[in-house]
Design an enzyme around this catalytic site. Structure first.
Site, PDB file in Angstrom:
ATOM      1  N   CYS A  39      22.658   2.935  43.950  1.00 33.24           N
ATOM      2  CA  CYS A  39      23.984   3.484  43.627  1.00 33.24           C
ATOM      3  C   CYS A  39      23.971   4.981  43.968  1.00 33.24           C
ATOM      4  CB  CYS A  39      24.296   3.265  42.155  1.00 33.24           C
ATOM      5  SG  CYS A  39      23.980   1.562  41.637  1.00 33.24           S
ATOM      6  N   ARG A  63      38.224   5.574  27.498  1.00 33.19           N
ATOM      7  CA  ARG A  63      37.183   6.559  27.171  1.00 33.19           C
ATOM      8  C   ARG A  63      37.094   7.637  28.236  1.00 33.19           C
ATOM      9  NH1 ARG A  63      33.379   3.035  26.053  1.00 33.19           N
ATOM     10  NH2 ARG A  63      34.355   2.851  24.017  1.00 33.19           N
ATOM     11  N   CYS A  99      23.882   7.954  41.411  1.00 29.04           N
ATOM     12  CA  CYS A  99      23.051   7.853  40.207  1.00 29.04           C
ATOM     13  C   CYS A  99      21.694   8.548  40.335  1.00 29.04           C
ATOM     14  CB  CYS A  99      22.845   6.387  39.848  1.00 29.04           C
ATOM     15  SG  CYS A  99      21.987   6.189  38.273  1.00 29.04           S
ATOM     16  N   CYS A 105      25.805   3.335  22.059  1.00 24.77           N
ATOM     17  CA  CYS A 105      25.699   2.673  23.367  1.00 24.77           C
ATOM     18  C   CYS A 105      24.318   2.930  23.959  1.00 24.77           C
ATOM     19  CB  CYS A 105      26.718   3.240  24.344  1.00 24.77           C
ATOM     20  SG  CYS A 105      28.378   3.317  23.697  1.00 24.77           S
ATOM     21  N   CYS A 161      15.025   3.120  38.810  1.00 23.60           N
ATOM     22  CA  CYS A 161      15.815   1.910  39.042  1.00 23.60           C
ATOM     23  C   CYS A 161      15.742   1.473  40.512  1.00 23.60           C
ATOM     24  CB  CYS A 161      17.263   2.162  38.637  1.00 23.60           C
ATOM     25  SG  CYS A 161      18.309   0.705  38.797  1.00 23.60           S
ATOM     26  N   CYS A 189      26.909  -1.218  21.668  1.00 25.37           N
ATOM     27  CA  CYS A 189      27.214  -1.475  23.080  1.00 25.37           C
ATOM     28  C   CYS A 189      25.908  -1.339  23.864  1.00 25.37           C
ATOM     29  CB  CYS A 189      28.238  -0.444  23.554  1.00 25.37           C
ATOM     30  SG  CYS A 189      28.628  -0.571  25.301  1.00 25.37           S
ATOM     31  N   CYS A 217      33.317  -3.709  28.176  1.00 22.58           N
ATOM     32  CA  CYS A 217      33.652  -2.308  28.420  1.00 22.58           C
ATOM     33  C   CYS A 217      33.484  -2.122  29.921  1.00 22.58           C
ATOM     34  CB  CYS A 217      32.679  -1.429  27.624  1.00 22.58           C
ATOM     35  SG  CYS A 217      32.727   0.308  28.094  1.00 22.58           S
TER      36      CYS A 217
HETATM   37  N1  SAM Z   1      22.105   0.109  35.232  1.00 24.36           N
HETATM   38  C1  SAM Z   1      23.256  -0.239  34.540  1.00 24.36           C
HETATM   39  C2  SAM Z   1      24.465  -0.381  35.450  1.00 24.36           C
HETATM   40  O1  SAM Z   1      24.424   0.096  36.575  1.00 24.36           O
HETATM   41  O2  SAM Z   1      25.448  -0.977  35.000  1.00 24.36           O
HETATM   42  C3  SAM Z   1      23.611   0.684  33.369  1.00 24.36           C
HETATM   43  C4  SAM Z   1      23.490   2.173  33.518  1.00 24.36           C
HETATM   44  S1  SAM Z   1      24.572   2.960  34.670  1.00 24.36           S
HETATM   45  C5  SAM Z   1      23.900   4.583  34.695  1.00 24.36           C
HETATM   46  C6  SAM Z   1      26.119   3.026  33.817  1.00 24.36           C
HETATM   47  C7  SAM Z   1      27.287   3.738  34.473  1.00 24.36           C
HETATM   48  O3  SAM Z   1      27.139   5.148  34.412  1.00 24.36           O
HETATM   49  C8  SAM Z   1      27.577   3.489  35.936  1.00 24.36           C
HETATM   50  O4  SAM Z   1      28.196   2.267  36.173  1.00 24.36           O
HETATM   51  C9  SAM Z   1      28.494   4.646  36.263  1.00 24.36           C
HETATM   52  O5  SAM Z   1      29.845   4.299  35.992  1.00 24.36           O
HETATM   53  C10 SAM Z   1      28.048   5.742  35.300  1.00 24.36           C
HETATM   54  N2  SAM Z   1      27.390   6.860  36.012  1.00 24.36           N
HETATM   55  C11 SAM Z   1      26.125   6.870  36.475  1.00 24.36           C
HETATM   56  N3  SAM Z   1      25.858   8.032  37.088  1.00 24.36           N
HETATM   57  C12 SAM Z   1      26.981   8.780  37.030  1.00 24.36           C
HETATM   58  C13 SAM Z   1      27.335  10.083  37.505  1.00 24.36           C
HETATM   59  N4  SAM Z   1      26.478  10.828  38.183  1.00 24.36           N
HETATM   60  N5  SAM Z   1      28.576  10.545  37.259  1.00 24.36           N
HETATM   61  C14 SAM Z   1      29.463   9.771  36.573  1.00 24.36           C
HETATM   62  N6  SAM Z   1      29.192   8.536  36.108  1.00 24.36           N
HETATM   63  C15 SAM Z   1      27.969   8.042  36.345  1.00 24.36           C
HETATM   64 FE1  SF4 Z   2      20.392   1.622  38.531  1.00 24.45          FE
HETATM   65 FE2  SF4 Z   2      21.884   3.808  38.243  1.00 24.45          FE
HETATM   66 FE3  SF4 Z   2      22.769   1.797  39.747  1.00 24.45          FE
HETATM   67 FE4  SF4 Z   2      22.645   1.493  37.065  1.00 24.45          FE
HETATM   68  S1  SF4 Z   2      23.950   2.917  38.188  1.00 24.45           S
HETATM   69  S2  SF4 Z   2      21.974   0.025  38.642  1.00 24.45           S
HETATM   70  S3  SF4 Z   2      20.817   2.737  36.633  1.00 24.45           S
HETATM   71  S4  SF4 Z   2      20.937   3.073  40.158  1.00 24.45           S
END
Ligand code: SAM
Ligand code: SF4
Ligand code: DTB
Length: 331
Positions: free
Chosen positions: A51, A256, A54, A91, A47, A124, A184
């Site tokens: 973030c 959730r 992530c 989802c 990606c 979802c 959500c």
């Molecule tokens: N890329 C899209 C976005 O950012 O909305 C969808 C996927 S993203 C992985 C979805 C959500 O997963 C994030 O907004 C975050 O709340 C959660 N998430 C991701 N990594 C995480 C982690 N290491 N621990 C807890 N929640 C996490």
């Molecule tokens: Fe990309 Fe992860 Fe951020 Fe979603 S949360 S935009 S998958 S880096």
């Protein structure tokens, strides 16, 4: 609810807070039911966003292998398995900044959604940023709810992500609502935020008009290689408190208990259910991280005498309070 109201609730003695959240829960939901949701990463890793929690960001060496968008056949296989094991919501997540109308990958996602929507589960998706057109196309294809988390307070957000803004997140949520999808929207605890940040996040979410249909509360799963890999674990009692306040602030939302359950004891999860959580991700894997084994969850729910919710795939999005302005109202 305002920040001050949320703070007053948060500061109550825990049992008093949970007495109140339990009462709200029982007024609005069957008291002994939990919804089982299966999560599938249909496009993993690589990606563009940064973030800092992530594992799927291309900027960090997390060890997550980049995978292409899954074929419809493979997704359908997993969706059928999810339905067979009792999930009522499916989802699908993609590690993208967002999607654009007319691109091959978005067309492919619409095609997948079309078929998954015929299985009778709630559908979802979480694909990142959406414009109005993309949101309308997803709704048309059969999406029940769009997951897009605000993740933390507006003030703390820039410390966590630099490649897009909190306002960008709100704009996508507005588009999803306008298209008639349920939203959500929740967040993550454990990003180095204060309790004030958590409550400011909840203020934003609870003031959406319409309020979200579901609110995922994630506890950070520290992912190796990411900037937050060494963050300390969230205190389970803080998690339960946050769930209780969320239940009171958004009575009709499914709350959730999301990422991070592998770090919680059965007793801590029980307290979270009692405080107002009524939905979990079910299945051994989240997107890239571990989740409790299916058998373990089944055993826990049986021990607690909790049943599982029926699906409501045709559910209409929560309605807007017409006496107030629609919110977020950022565009
Ligand atoms: N890329 C899209 C976005 O950012 O909305 C969808 C996927 S993203 C992985 C979805 C959500 O997963 C994030 O907004 C975050 O709340 C959660 N998430 C991701 N990594 C995480 C982690 N290491 N621990 C807890 N929640 C996490
Ligand atoms: Fe990309 Fe992860 Fe951020 Fe979603 S949360 S935009 S998958 S880096
Ligand atoms: C949400 O709030 N939590 C889920 C779902 N929405 C997409 C994702 C959790 C991801 C946990 C980290 C991982 O598996 O990489």
């Amino acid at each position: 609810m305002t920040y001050d109201q949320l703070t007053a609730l948060y500061q109550l003695p825990l049992f008093e807070l949970i007495d109140q959240s339990r009462a709200v829960h029982k007024e609005n939901w069957p008291a002994q039911e939990v919804q089982l949701c299966t999560l599938l990463s249909i496009k993993t890793g690589g990606c563009s966003e940064d973030c800092s929690y992530c594992a799927q960001s291309a900027r960090y060496k997390s060890g997550v292998e980049v995978e292409r968008l899954m074929s419809k056949e493979s997704v359908m296989e997993r969706a059928l398995q999810a339905r067979a094991t009792g999930s009522t919501r499916f989802c699908m997540g993609a590690a993208w900044r967002g999607v654009r109308m007319g691109t091959q990958r978005f067309e492919q996602v619409l095609d997948i959604v079309n078929d998954v929507a015929k299985l009778g589960m709630e559908v979802c998706v979480t694909l990142g940023e959406l414009g109005a057109e993309e949101a309308a196309a997803l709704k048309q294809a059969g999406v029940t709810a769009y997951n897009h988390n605000v993740d933390t307070s507006p003030e703390h957000y820039p410390n966590i992500v630099s490649t897009h803004t909190f306002e960008d997140r709100l704009r996508t949520i507005r588009h999803a609502q306008d298209a008639g999808m349920s939203v959500c929207c929740g967040g993550i605890l454990g990003l180095g935020e204060t309790i004030e940040d958590r409550l400011k996040m909840l203020e934003v979410i609870s003031e959406f008009n319409p309020q979200p249909e579901s609110i995922p509360i994630n506890a950070l799963m520290p992912m190796p290689g990411t900037p937050l890999a060494e963050n300390p674990q969230v205190d389970p009692l803080d998690l339960a408190r946050m769930i209780a306040v969320t239940r009171i602030a958004v009575p009709k939302a499914k709350v959730r208990l999301s990422a991070g359950r592998t770090m919680l004891t059965e007793e801590a999860q029980t307290l979270c259910f009692y405080a107002g959580a009524n939905s979990i991700f079910y299945g051994d894997k989240l997107l890239t991280a571990k989740n409790p084994a299916v058998e373990k969850d089944r055993t826990l729910l049986t021990k607690l005498g909790l049943g599982t919710q029926l699906p409501n795939p045709d559910m209409t999005a929560p309605s807007c309070d017409l006496s107030k302005e629609a919110s977020p109202s950022c565009c």
